[in-house]
Write a protein that holds these residues in place. Structure first.
Motif, PDB file in Angstrom:
ATOM      1  N   ASN A   5       0.842  -1.196   0.000  1.00  0.00           N
ATOM      2  CA  ASN A   5       0.000   0.000   0.000  1.00  0.00           C
ATOM      3  C   ASN A   5       0.870   1.237   0.000  1.00  0.00           C
ATOM      4  OD1 ASN A   5      -2.221  -1.630   0.161  1.00  0.00           O
ATOM      5  ND2 ASN A   5      -2.719  -1.145   2.270  1.00  0.00           N
ATOM      6  N   GLN A  29       2.387   6.214   7.505  1.00  0.00           N
ATOM      7  CA  GLN A  29       1.835   4.910   7.818  1.00  0.00           C
ATOM      8  C   GLN A  29       1.634   4.154   6.519  1.00  0.00           C
ATOM      9  OE1 GLN A  29      -1.790   4.993  10.090  1.00  0.00           O
ATOM     10  NE2 GLN A  29      -2.052   2.788   9.996  1.00  0.00           N
ATOM     11  N   SER A  31       0.507  -0.018   5.085  1.00  0.00           N
ATOM     12  CA  SER A  31      -0.621  -0.900   5.344  1.00  0.00           C
ATOM     13  C   SER A  31      -0.660  -1.461   6.757  1.00  0.00           C
ATOM     14  CB  SER A  31      -0.627  -2.048   4.336  1.00  0.00           C
ATOM     15  OG  SER A  31       0.569  -2.807   4.460  1.00  0.00           O
ATOM     16  N   ASP A  32       0.477  -1.635   7.399  1.00  0.00           N
ATOM     17  CA  ASP A  32       0.448  -2.286   8.710  1.00  0.00           C
ATOM     18  C   ASP A  32       1.394  -1.711   9.755  1.00  0.00           C
ATOM     19  OD1 ASP A  32       2.796  -3.202   7.557  1.00  0.00           O
ATOM     20  OD2 ASP A  32       2.538  -5.251   8.256  1.00  0.00           O
ATOM     21  N   ARG A  33       2.073  -0.617   9.453  1.00  0.00           N
ATOM     22  CA  ARG A  33       3.003  -0.083  10.459  1.00  0.00           C
ATOM     23  C   ARG A  33       3.191   1.420  10.305  1.00  0.00           C
ATOM     24  NH1 ARG A  33       7.581  -3.976   8.072  1.00  0.00           N
ATOM     25  NH2 ARG A  33       5.828  -5.303   8.431  1.00  0.00           N
ATOM     26  N   VAL A  59      -1.873  -1.121  14.559  1.00  0.00           N
ATOM     27  CA  VAL A  59      -0.836  -1.416  13.572  1.00  0.00           C
ATOM     28  C   VAL A  59      -0.034  -2.611  14.070  1.00  0.00           C
ATOM     29  CG1 VAL A  59      -0.592   0.955  12.678  1.00  0.00           C
ATOM     30  CG2 VAL A  59       0.787   0.213  14.629  1.00  0.00           C
ATOM     31  N   THR A  60       0.610  -3.297  13.146  1.00  0.00           N
ATOM     32  CA  THR A  60       1.452  -4.419  13.532  1.00  0.00           C
ATOM     33  C   THR A  60       2.719  -3.947  14.207  1.00  0.00           C
ATOM     34  OG1 THR A  60       0.595  -5.714  11.693  1.00  0.00           O
ATOM     35  CG2 THR A  60       2.663  -6.457  12.660  1.00  0.00           C
ATOM     36  N   SER A  93      10.170  -4.464   6.690  1.00  0.00           N
ATOM     37  CA  SER A  93      10.166  -3.030   7.015  1.00  0.00           C
ATOM     38  C   SER A  93      10.996  -2.244   6.010  1.00  0.00           C
ATOM     39  CB  SER A  93      10.668  -2.776   8.442  1.00  0.00           C
ATOM     40  OG  SER A  93      12.038  -3.036   8.570  1.00  0.00           O
TER      41      SER A  93
END
Length: 150
Positions: A5, A29, A31-33, A59-60, A93
């Motif tokens: 994303n 940000q 998709s997940d962090r 968030v993860t 990451s």
């Protein structure tokens, strides 16, 4: 690997500031962090994030990054919500960090370091929204799956 994303810029909210307790230059940000850039590598290396607060957020994980004197950038990754207080070296990451630093530094080949307790250098090639990562690795777990017969 590619970034799933598009990152969106975030306001530097009091909650984000409470996560890292050091001044934030930029926040985004994916998709997940959360991805947070701070001013310098010494602040990043000494960072003690608020893991209890992070574990409650939707968030993860949290990637904290900064520029570096030896590398193009350095980072650390925290994901207490999934049982990882701090990951040693995180390929996923860097799929989010590659477009961020590539645009910022106007470079496609990046030299990065994840500054965890074990740490690791990553060589990143970011081309056409694809992130290629190479570096030295140590296999710490190996497994073999057998096909199940029903």
């Amino acid at each position: 690997m590619n970034e799933q994303n598009t990152r969106t810029a975030n306001d530097i909210t009091p909650t984000l500031q409470q996560l890292v307790r050091v001044p934030i230059l930029k926040a985004a940000q994916n998709s997940d962090r959360y991805i947070i850039e701070i001013a310098d590598e010494e602040s990043l290396k000494g960072l003690v994030p608020n893991l209890d607060l992070l574990a409650t957020l939707p968030v993860t994980g949290l990637v904290v990054t900064s520029s570096s004197t030896k590398y193009d950038f350095i980072s650390r990754y925290f994901a207490p919500r999934i049982g990882i207080d701090e990951d040693f070296v995180t390929g996923s990451s860097h799929c989010g960090l590659a477009p961020y630093w590539s645009q910022r530094l106007n470079k496609k080949q990046l030299y990065a370091f994840q500054s965890s307790e074990r740490g690791g250098e990553l060589f990143i090639d970011y081309q056409d929204d694809l992130t290629y990562i190479t570096g030295k690795v140590i296999t710490i777990y190996k497994s073999h799956f057998n096909e199940l017969l029903l």
